[in-house]
Design a protein around this motif. Sequence first.
Motif, short mmCIF file in Angstrom:
data_model
loop_
_atom_site.label_atom_id
_atom_site.label_comp_id
_atom_site.label_asym_id
_atom_site.label_seq_id
_atom_site.Cartn_x
_atom_site.Cartn_y
_atom_site.Cartn_z
N GLU A 183 -9.47 -4.10 2.58
CA GLU A 183 -9.79 -5.51 2.42
C GLU A 183 -8.55 -6.30 2.01
OE1 GLU A 183 -12.92 -5.58 -0.40
OE2 GLU A 183 -14.43 -4.74 0.98
N SER A 184 -8.49 -7.53 2.47
CA SER A 184 -7.35 -8.38 2.14
C SER A 184 -7.37 -8.73 0.66
CB SER A 184 -7.38 -9.66 2.98
OG SER A 184 -7.32 -9.36 4.36
N THR A 185 -6.24 -8.54 0.01
CA THR A 185 -6.10 -8.90 -1.40
C THR A 185 -4.73 -9.52 -1.62
OG1 THR A 185 -5.26 -6.69 -1.96
CG2 THR A 185 -7.63 -7.06 -2.20
N SER A 186 -4.62 -10.28 -2.66
CA SER A 186 -3.34 -10.88 -3.01
C SER A 186 -3.27 -11.08 -4.51
CB SER A 186 -3.15 -12.22 -2.28
OG SER A 186 -4.15 -13.14 -2.67
N ARG A 193 -2.79 -7.21 3.69
CA ARG A 193 -3.59 -7.71 4.80
C ARG A 193 -4.70 -6.71 5.13
NH1 ARG A 193 0.63 -9.25 9.42
NH2 ARG A 193 1.40 -7.19 8.84
N GLY A 194 -5.85 -7.23 5.49
CA GLY A 194 -6.98 -6.38 5.81
C GLY A 194 -6.77 -5.60 7.10
N GLY A 195 -7.48 -4.50 7.22
CA GLY A 195 -7.37 -3.66 8.40
C GLY A 195 -8.05 -2.33 8.17
N SER A 241 -17.47 7.67 -4.37
CA SER A 241 -16.12 7.18 -4.07
C SER A 241 -15.20 8.37 -3.90
CB SER A 241 -15.60 6.25 -5.17
OG SER A 241 -16.41 5.10 -5.31
N TRP A 242 -14.11 8.15 -3.17
CA TRP A 242 -13.14 9.21 -2.90
C TRP A 242 -11.74 8.64 -3.07
CZ3 TRP A 242 -17.66 8.33 -0.53
CH2 TRP A 242 -18.56 9.39 -0.39
N LEU A 243 -10.81 9.51 -3.46
CA LEU A 243 -9.42 9.09 -3.61
C LEU A 243 -8.68 9.44 -2.32
CD1 LEU A 243 -7.25 7.91 -5.52
CD2 LEU A 243 -6.68 10.28 -6.14
N GLN A 264 -1.76 -1.65 -7.47
CA GLN A 264 -2.43 -2.23 -6.31
C GLN A 264 -2.79 -1.15 -5.29
OE1 GLN A 264 -3.17 -5.66 -6.03
NE2 GLN A 264 -4.43 -4.91 -4.35
N MET A 265 -1.88 -0.19 -5.10
CA MET A 265 -2.16 0.93 -4.20
C MET A 265 -3.32 1.77 -4.72
SD MET A 265 0.07 1.01 -1.57
CE MET A 265 0.60 2.65 -1.10
N LEU A 266 -3.41 1.91 -6.03
CA LEU A 266 -4.50 2.70 -6.61
C LEU A 266 -5.85 2.04 -6.36
CD1 LEU A 266 -5.36 5.13 -8.29
CD2 LEU A 266 -4.92 3.79 -10.35
N LYS A 267 -5.88 0.71 -6.43
CA LYS A 267 -7.14 0.01 -6.14
C LYS A 267 -7.59 0.26 -4.70
CE LYS A 267 -6.39 -3.77 -9.44
NZ LYS A 267 -6.21 -5.25 -9.58
N ILE A 268 -6.62 0.29 -3.79
CA ILE A 268 -6.96 0.54 -2.39
C ILE A 268 -7.37 1.99 -2.19
CG2 ILE A 268 -6.06 0.50 -0.03
CD1 ILE A 268 -4.13 -1.68 -0.91
N ALA A 269 -6.74 2.90 -2.96
CA ALA A 269 -6.94 4.34 -2.75
C ALA A 269 -8.33 4.81 -3.18
CB ALA A 269 -5.88 5.13 -3.50
#
Length: 296
Positions: A183-186, A193-195, A241-243, A264-269
């Motif tokens: 999801e897109s975050t800033s 960017r989302g994808g 949830s999974w890492l 920020q990468m951890l939130k996405i992971a």
Amino acid sequence: MSLLQPPGSPYYPPRARWRTPFSALGCRIRLSLGRWGIRQPTARRIFNVCMQFVVPGLAFYFTGHRRIAKCTFAVWMLAITVFVVWLGTLAANFAFLLMVSAHGASVSQLVAPVTRQIPFSRRLILGAMSFFALAVAIYEPVLRWCFANVALPLRTSTGVIIVNPKADCSRLSQGELAAYRIESTSSPGLTVRGGYGIGAVLALPGDNVKFEPDKLTINGIAKTRLVSMPVSGELVVPEKSWLIWPEFDIPTFGHVSGEAVAQQMLKIAVVDQRRLVGRPYNRWFGRKQITHEQVR
């Protein structure tokens, strides 16, 4: 006799209105359709016209150009075969253009009796509009449905991986690849960017994960530390949830610390079940895919 005649004078016909060109075009189309023989179409004729619009090359067949019809359909079948087998590659993109072009040529033959009286320049414009109409109105919705239900191509550094969107993702194991939605975050200095992403499952729900400067520990077992991981900290993977550590770089603006990027990468992971998209097919038309290795 007055020099100024009233608006309804028979000596001065009414001026052309703004809709006159459209009315003339409508009359021309009706006359052309009448010469084509569909002024009072039957159910069978309507069915034939619909089939000629849907099936590439069929319009040539009904107008007597059977050899061209066979060639058009053969080209379309070859293009769709290349597109499906090499889905997600450059060859598939060219095959998609060829597929739409062959279909567009067939549709142009279908409407040829109507457009024969139109100037050549306008016919070119009409052909381009037909091409984009086919791509947007028919092929794009079909592609969206296929990507959501049949096969989703994702490009990685090892090549294109075809994901099964309908695969059961509730029983993932460590090391197994899974596709997920980003999801897109800033935040100040950071933009994501989302994808879509794809990566190996590092930790399962309930696992204890500990980040260290030189390694990653999962349930007391040391693992290789990946790029942009935090140098310290600990977490328990939430339920459902999974890492899955992302395999991309986050663009930064200005002075942004490495720890901010890592968080920020951890939130996405930490991927919950809502963001999971699917799992890769073991094989895609004979090509063996990576299913239990870390994507690099």
